[in-house]
Design an enzyme around this catalytic site. Structure first.
Site, PDB file in Angstrom:
ATOM      1  N   ASP A 114      44.647  35.031  43.188  1.00 60.32           N
ATOM      2  CA  ASP A 114      45.939  35.395  42.602  1.00 60.32           C
ATOM      3  C   ASP A 114      47.012  35.126  43.636  1.00 60.32           C
ATOM      4  O   ASP A 114      46.823  35.412  44.827  1.00 60.32           O
ATOM      5  CB  ASP A 114      45.957  36.874  42.213  1.00 60.32           C
ATOM      6  CG  ASP A 114      45.091  37.188  41.006  1.00 60.32           C
ATOM      7  OD1 ASP A 114      44.909  36.303  40.161  1.00 60.32           O
ATOM      8  OD2 ASP A 114      44.610  38.326  40.914  1.00 60.32           O
ATOM      9  N   ASP A 133      45.934  33.786  34.191  1.00 61.67           N
ATOM     10  CA  ASP A 133      46.297  35.066  33.585  1.00 61.67           C
ATOM     11  C   ASP A 133      47.447  34.889  32.589  1.00 61.67           C
ATOM     12  O   ASP A 133      47.455  35.516  31.527  1.00 61.67           O
ATOM     13  CB  ASP A 133      46.715  36.069  34.663  1.00 61.67           C
ATOM     14  CG  ASP A 133      45.602  36.381  35.648  1.00 61.67           C
ATOM     15  OD1 ASP A 133      44.411  36.234  35.281  1.00 61.67           O
ATOM     16  OD2 ASP A 133      45.920  36.768  36.785  1.00 61.67           O
TER      17      ASP A 133
END
Length: 155
Positions: A114, A133
């Site tokens: 991330d 995401d």
């Protein structure tokens, strides 16, 4: 079904390319923070071993989460075969591509990479996410809006 496959491959490819460029090309894995347009956009390295916000992380979660992503992708693909609306198939493809991109991260790195951190209006967001995401969220929203839930009645 072509829209589903195009969306899935595009979501998967864009996510993986963004990670190669930012995490490895810009060496975010070592520098950890790169201000882009602070505070609106900051690249902040995070390795997520669980699901959203690190839930279900820990020993043994890695392979279970990979299996879960693959299983959900297969079920979603089977469900999407019956969709009449092309936009619903594209939405399903976005979820599948994003889920499989994050699953590949778990296989390769043991965690999901991330790096996107966004804050605004005096509110500091401590969490990071990735493009997979975003695709999963957008695809899920599209399925809520355009997905078909009722079986067609046969005459």
């Amino acid at each position: 079904m072509r829209g589903l496959w195009i969306a899935a491959v595009a979501a998967f490819g864009v996510d993986q390319l963004s990670k190669l460029i930012v995490v490895f090309g810009l060496n975010l894995k070592e520098v950890l923070i790169l201000p882009v347009l602070p505070p609106f956009l900051v690249f902040r390295m995070g390795w997520n071993e669980g699901i959203n916000f690190g839930l279900f992380s820990g020993a043994g979660a890695r392979w279970g989460l990979v299996a879960l992503a693959v299983g959900i992708s297969i079920l979603l693909w089977r469900w999407a075969r019956g969709f009449d609306r092309p936009v619903a198939r594209v939405a399903a493809g976005l979820v599948i591509g994003g889920a499989l991109a994050n699953a590949l991260d778990r296989v390769l790195y043991g965690a999901v990479a991330d790096f996107l951190n966004m804050s605004c209006c005096g509110i500091r967001n401590p969490f990071a996410f990735n493009l997979a995401d975003v695709f999963i969220f957008a695809g899920a929203a599209g399925l809520v809006i355009w997905g078909e839930t009722e079986k067609k009645k046969t005459p």
